[in-house]
Design a protein around this motif. Structure first.
Motif, short mmCIF file in Angstrom:
data_model
loop_
_atom_site.label_atom_id
_atom_site.label_comp_id
_atom_site.label_asym_id
_atom_site.label_seq_id
_atom_site.Cartn_x
_atom_site.Cartn_y
_atom_site.Cartn_z
N ILE A 68 0.58 -1.04 0.18
CA ILE A 68 0.10 0.00 0.12
C ILE A 68 0.77 1.31 -0.40
O ILE A 68 2.44 1.77 -0.06
CB ILE A 68 -0.80 -0.17 1.28
CG1 ILE A 68 -0.51 0.05 2.51
CG2 ILE A 68 -1.09 -0.92 1.17
CD1 ILE A 68 -1.18 0.05 3.78
N GLN B 128 -0.96 7.42 1.18
CA GLN B 128 -2.05 7.71 1.38
C GLN B 128 -3.20 6.58 1.97
O GLN B 128 -4.14 7.23 2.61
CB GLN B 128 -2.23 8.27 0.31
CG GLN B 128 -1.72 9.13 -0.39
CD GLN B 128 -0.65 8.86 -1.51
OE1 GLN B 128 0.77 7.96 -1.16
NE2 GLN B 128 0.30 10.31 -2.43
N GLN B 129 -2.71 5.39 1.47
CA GLN B 129 -3.83 4.67 1.49
C GLN B 129 -4.11 4.12 3.57
O GLN B 129 -4.87 4.29 3.93
CB GLN B 129 -3.13 3.00 1.00
CG GLN B 129 -3.86 3.36 -0.42
CD GLN B 129 -3.36 2.17 -1.04
OE1 GLN B 129 -2.62 1.66 -1.38
NE2 GLN B 129 -4.54 1.34 -1.57
N SER C 122 -5.41 7.06 5.98
CA SER C 122 -6.55 7.54 4.93
C SER C 122 -7.08 6.53 5.98
O SER C 122 -8.51 6.24 7.12
CB SER C 122 -6.87 7.39 3.80
OG SER C 122 -8.96 7.16 3.90
N TRP C 123 -6.41 4.70 5.94
CA TRP C 123 -6.87 4.13 7.10
C TRP C 123 -7.29 3.84 8.41
O TRP C 123 -7.47 3.82 9.28
CB TRP C 123 -6.77 2.57 6.84
CG TRP C 123 -6.72 1.53 7.47
CD1 TRP C 123 -8.08 0.02 7.74
CD2 TRP C 123 -5.71 0.28 8.57
NE1 TRP C 123 -7.91 -1.00 8.58
CE2 TRP C 123 -6.86 -0.74 9.08
CE3 TRP C 123 -4.41 1.02 9.28
CZ2 TRP C 123 -5.68 -0.76 10.38
CZ3 TRP C 123 -4.70 0.60 10.82
CH2 TRP C 123 -5.04 -1.10 10.81
N GLY D 218 -11.01 4.91 5.83
CA GLY D 218 -10.91 4.13 4.63
C GLY D 218 -10.66 2.68 5.05
O GLY D 218 -10.63 2.63 6.24
N LEU E 177 -8.60 -1.58 3.69
CA LEU E 177 -7.21 -1.77 3.16
C LEU E 177 -7.64 -3.99 3.41
O LEU E 177 -8.41 -3.46 4.20
CB LEU E 177 -7.06 -1.42 4.26
CG LEU E 177 -5.05 -0.22 4.21
CD1 LEU E 177 -4.53 -0.61 5.27
CD2 LEU E 177 -4.97 0.25 2.76
N SER F 262 -2.37 -6.38 4.59
CA SER F 262 -1.79 -4.89 3.34
C SER F 262 -0.07 -4.58 4.37
O SER F 262 -0.06 -4.59 5.50
CB SER F 262 -2.64 -3.76 3.60
OG SER F 262 -3.55 -4.33 3.26
#
Length: 385
Positions: free
Chosen positions: A198, A201-202, A205-206, A211, A213, A217
């Motif tokens: 990942i 940014q991902q 967010s998590w 967000g 995942l 991850s």
């Protein structure tokens, strides 16, 4: 009016108000005189048994305050007495997050015939240390307690792997320099076991609960922008279909041993390029401080902003740097304010551990990958063990 004020003051004297003011205390120890419940701010979380001793970190009118894992807890002063010698044998190094599904016994040593010193309530989240034999060490009242591995459910979180330089064959004892064969073995393991790479940014967010995942991850990071991230790591990452993040010291771009501007432009299909300072990647061995700990907020901001602009100008378009890795893992409140002012929205330490939802975005942990690590140890780090 004067009579009213005088009357009010008399009321205060006659009927004083009582508050539970908490004061920092010098380190002292207590001995439990009667088996007692232990509370956080909301509920009962554990029980300390009669005769056990614990270190006090704070005290208030009614309570002694101590720690279980990373969480401060309190118990009634009526159930303990002050003793002389603090039982201070705790050494924290490798945090692991765990949950209890039932009352869990805390033992005084890692052995079958150990004595119980208390228990933790069901449905509690606690921080323990990496498994040693069949037991997880845990901070319990200022000293080390032990919990059997079968008593806990480990929460893996998201691992952020920290690499530095890669070589074809090691010629020195630098543990942060990894042989390419070992790096490939680790990437092969991730691929074979269906791990998803990942971006920062991902992950951000998590962590902020904005967000989701995939269950397995992983964020792969490289510090310092070594040339080996291009010559050695990039082909392996690309072949596996992986993404990675490279934290650049931008004043060192285009040196013989580091990435060039052309490298950065040509490898964006794999790498997200982020901030590792411009000129402030320095450490004073006499004071044990980095520049991010003793320079002014303005000076730090200017350095971080320069690094951001350098990367963004090389890549072009609407590319925006948003993540930072603290040099040597060292930071200060002024540094965090400076990062935020420069548009950085998350920052990574070198503190060991995985990342969890709700963690501070400017205090994200990573898992150090070193040359002495075998594949089982690598797998354990992925799982937060």
């Amino acid at each position: 009016m004067k009579k009213f004020i005088l009357f009010f003051l008399l009321l205060l004297v006659a009927f004083p108000t009582f508050t539970e003011a908490t004061e920092a205390s010098t380190v002292k120890s207590i001995k439990i005189t009667e088996t007692t419940p232990v509370f956080d701010d909301y509920q009962k979380v554990a029980v300390f048994l009669k005769g056990t001793s614990h270190t006090v970190v704070n005290e208030s009118n009614l309570f002694y305050h101590t720690f279980i894992g990373n969480d401060q807890v309190k118990l009634s002063k009526k159930k303990a007495v002050i003793i002389k010698d603090p039982p201070n044998n705790w050494k924290a190094a490798h945090p692991v997050r765990a949950k209890t599904s039932k009352p869990v016994q805390i033992l005084d040593r890692p052995a079958v015939k150990a004595n119980s010193i208390g228990h933790i309530q069901p449905n509690m989240t606690i921080n323990v240390q990496r498994l040693k034999g069949n037991y997880y060490p845990v901070l319990i009242g200022g000293k080390t307690g032990y919990i059997h591995k079968n008593e806990l459910l480990i929460e893996p979180g998201i691992p952020v792997l920290m690499y530095h330089d890669l070589v074809r064959s090691k010629t020195d004892q630098n543990a942060s320099t990894l042989e390419i064969a070992k790096f490939k073995e680790q990437m092969d393991y991730l691929k074979a076991n269906n791990w998803t790479t990942i971006t920062p940014q991902q992950l951000e967010s998590w962590v902020a609960k904005k967000g989701t995942l995939p269950k397995k991850s992983v964020l792969i990071t490289f510090d310092d922008g070594y040339k080996s991230t291009i010559d050695l790591a990039y082909p392996i990452l690309k072949n596996h279909g992986f993404q990675a993040t490279s934290f650049l010291i931008t004043s060192r771009i285009d040196r013989i041993s580091t990435v060039s501007e052309q490298d950065i432009i040509q490898t964006q299909d794999v790498y997200s390029y982020q901030n590792h300072t411009h000129l402030f990647h320095m450490f004073n061995s006499f004071t044990n401080l980095s520049l991010l700990q003793y320079e002014s907020e303005l000076a730090i901001f200017e350095d971080i902003q320069t690094a951001n602009e350098t990367i963004e100008q090389i890549i072009g378009g609407d590319y925006q740097v948003m993540a930072h890795a603290y040099p040597y893992g060292k930071r200060s409140l002024a540094a965090i304010y400076a990062l935020q002012s420069a548009g950085i929205t998350s920052a990574y330490t070198i503190d060991e551990g995985n990342v969890f939802q709700g963690d501070s975005l400017f205090d994200l942990k990573r898992q150090r990958i070193h040359s002495n690590m075998n594949l089982k140890q690598f797998a354990d780090k992925l799982q937060g063990r």
